[in-house]
Scaffold this active site. Structure first.
Site, mmCIF file in Angstrom:
data_model
loop_
_atom_site.group_PDB
_atom_site.id
_atom_site.type_symbol
_atom_site.label_atom_id
_atom_site.label_comp_id
_atom_site.label_asym_id
_atom_site.label_seq_id
_atom_site.Cartn_x
_atom_site.Cartn_y
_atom_site.Cartn_z
ATOM 1 N N ASP A 167 -2.839 5.882 -3.976
ATOM 2 C CA ASP A 167 -1.750 4.905 -2.924
ATOM 3 C C ASP A 167 -0.749 3.961 -4.218
ATOM 4 O O ASP A 167 -1.466 3.658 -5.063
ATOM 5 C CB ASP A 167 -2.175 5.059 -1.721
ATOM 6 C CG ASP A 167 -2.324 3.193 -1.029
ATOM 7 O OD1 ASP A 167 -3.676 3.494 -2.264
ATOM 8 O OD2 ASP A 167 -3.566 2.505 -0.847
ATOM 9 N N ASP A 210 -1.310 0.509 -3.862
ATOM 10 C CA ASP A 210 -2.024 -0.131 -5.035
ATOM 11 C C ASP A 210 -3.683 0.037 -5.237
ATOM 12 O O ASP A 210 -4.564 -0.490 -5.772
ATOM 13 C CB ASP A 210 -2.039 -2.145 -3.763
ATOM 14 C CG ASP A 210 -3.210 -1.034 -2.662
ATOM 15 O OD1 ASP A 210 -3.000 0.048 -2.124
ATOM 16 O OD2 ASP A 210 -4.120 -1.642 -2.279
ATOM 17 N N SER A 235 0.635 -1.768 0.269
ATOM 18 C CA SER A 235 -0.052 0.436 -0.117
ATOM 19 C C SER A 235 1.057 1.141 0.077
ATOM 20 O O SER A 235 1.573 1.504 -0.940
ATOM 21 C CB SER A 235 -0.790 -0.005 1.230
ATOM 22 O OG SER A 235 -2.137 0.894 0.755
ATOM 23 N N ASP A 264 -5.894 1.262 -4.509
ATOM 24 C CA ASP A 264 -7.738 1.947 -3.225
ATOM 25 C C ASP A 264 -7.879 2.844 -2.352
ATOM 26 O O ASP A 264 -8.403 2.869 -1.176
ATOM 27 C CB ASP A 264 -7.558 0.565 -2.808
ATOM 28 C CG ASP A 264 -6.850 0.146 -1.357
ATOM 29 O OD1 ASP A 264 -5.778 0.891 -0.986
ATOM 30 O OD2 ASP A 264 -6.408 -1.160 -0.466
#
Length: 476
Positions: free
Chosen positions: A242, A244, A101, A246
């Site tokens: 961010d 990834d 993340s 999400d």
């Protein structure tokens, strides 16, 4: 090997995860799926990853371990976590996403999905127990690496189609939007979706080296970049996410980031949600800003999802949730722009970004004024990095040891009037301002959240709170 589940997924050092640890936990995940009857031998498991340097190796190791454990891994390549989750829901397949993340590049992690969505805390405990049992058996893992059938295009097509149906054709025409691409997996999709809606898109800051961008505590360096780009290119807004993809990041026409909980609030209104689950760290003004019911939870998507599921089980409809970082989740179908949006009970960044931009496009005010119009209490948050977990735990234990200890710690800041211990320690001071101390669940960091009468007061309170943590840590 120091790996543990945090607020969302398994986290640890990249050097650990690039070795047998990834095989161990992928195997433990497979054992849990099979033992619990969630999957049968030969069932698909989707595997995705972010753009960290360590992610391809960890992904290949996990694929090999899943196949050895009797499942059929499918490689989805580099893609946003919500895209992987959406394909899993459609194919009724479990999933594994290799991502850290927003945390530093020397760390990484794995997020796990059942065929019906994110794993919960009970699943985490079962996977941890399975990993311990495998260690006790003395099973050796050699970190073998394998490839698998690629489903990247299928996942991206499904996720792209979902987001290209949210707004009317030309819904963002007339807006000049910057996309801070850095190393987020959503960078190219953001550009194509905004262009699809007629926006004039300016791609910014693309990096081939991983850059950790925390959308909940945007660094001063990132804000400086955003503000420079906003002025240079005459932008109406800048968006990003961010690592990834999400957690959304939205900055106004000056390049100043909008708080994630406001982004989540806008997204909830955009959907027409009547029940909203959100953590205690989200702005305290949210209850007054929505017509529906607000359910407060601990920090982390598993808790938000659990609250949404309880609401659905109780017969509620139009149930959504969001975290303080703006990542928005849905537990029920919603009809948006004449299309039925299927539930996606995992954090999404693209839908909330589009919700904010649609609100901007619908009016004649700059985004900064749109945000001010919600009249939420002034809030701010940040973190101290490289604070050992043991230090954070000791600080929280002292603050919880009694009113005297808490008052002494806060003496340079204010007088405590009320406290909440739902997740971390949230203290309302006598002047009605709020300061909230909470150890990160994902990294060796201490987070501080504040609310105050105005932005300047919030900034002063945040600075004072971080300074007290720093002073305490140094004094130990």
């Amino acid at each position: 090997m120091s790996l543990k589940f945090g607020t969302s997924g398994l986290r640890g050092l990249s050097v650990d995860l690039e070795g047998p640890a990834s095989a161990l936990y992928a195997t433990a995940f497979a054992r849990h799926l099979l033992a619990a009857g969630i999957a049968r031998p030969g069932d698909e498991v989707l595997v995705g990853r972010d753009l960290r340097a360590s992610s391809p190796a960890i992904s290949a190791i996990a694929i090999a371990a899943l196949r050895k454990a009797g499942l059929a891994p499918r490689d989805c390549g580099v893609l946003p976590t919500p895209a992987l989750a959406l394909l899993g829901l459609e194919r009724k397949a479990a999933g594994l996403m290799v991502t850290g993340s927003h945390i530093p590049a020397d760390r990484n992690g794995i997020k796990f999905y059942r065929p019906d969505g994110e794993i919960d805390k009970a699943d985490e405990a079962a996977i941890t127990a399975a990993a311990q049992a495998i260690r006790a058996e003395g099973v050796a893992f050699d970190a073998a690496r394998e490839d698998a059938e690629n489903l990247h295009e299928a996942a991206m097509a499904l996720y792209g189609a979902r987001n290209r149906a949210l707004l009317p054709e030309g819904g963002l025409a007339g807006l000049r939007i910057g996309v801070y691409q850095h190393s987020t997996v959503a960078r190219d999709l953001f550009v194509s979706v905004l262009a699809h809606y007629g926006a004039d898109v300016v791609a910014l800051g693309r990096s081939e080296t991983f850059i950790p961008v925390d959308t909940e505590a945007v660094s001063a360096e990132t804000v400086t970049l955003l503000q420079g780009w906003a002025a240079q290119h005459g932008l109406h807004a800048i968006i990003s996410a961010d690592g990834d993809g999400d957690r959304p990041l939205v900055a106004d026409e000056t390049g100043t980031p909008i708080r994630g909980d406001l982004v989540g609030l806008v997204a909830s209104r955009f959907l027409g949600a009547r029940v909203i689950a959100t953590p205690v760290t989200s702005n305290s003004g949210i209850e007054a800003a929505v017509a529906g019911k607000v359910l407060r939870t601990k920090v982390g998507s598993p808790y938000v999802i659990a609250a949404m599921n309880e609401a659905v089980a109780a017969g509620e409809t139009a149930v959504a949730g969001f975290e303080a970082n703006g990542g928005t989740l849905t537990a029920t179908p919603f009809t948006v722009n004449g299309h039925v949006l299927a539930p996606l009970p995992t954090r999404d960044s693209l839908m909330p970004v589009l919700a904010v931009l649609a609100l901007l496009a619908a009016g004649e005010r700059p985004l900064s004024q749109v945000a001010e119009g919600f009249a939420l209490p002034a809030a701010a948050s940040d973190r101290l990095e490289n604070v050992p977990v043991e230090t954070s735990a000791a600080l929280m234990a002292e603050l919880r040891s009694g009113a005297g200890a808490l008052s002494a710690f806060l003496a340079p800041i204010g007088v405590p009037a009320k406290t909440s211990d739902v997740d971390g320690l949230r203290v309302t001071l006598e002047d009605a301002s709020v300061i909230h101390f909470r150890p990160s669940g994902n990294a060796p960091e201490m987070r501080c959240y504040v609310e105050a009468a105005d932005e300047a007061a919030a900034a002063r309170l945040l600075k004072a709170g971080l300074q007290r943590i720093r002073e305490w840590a140094v004094s130990r």
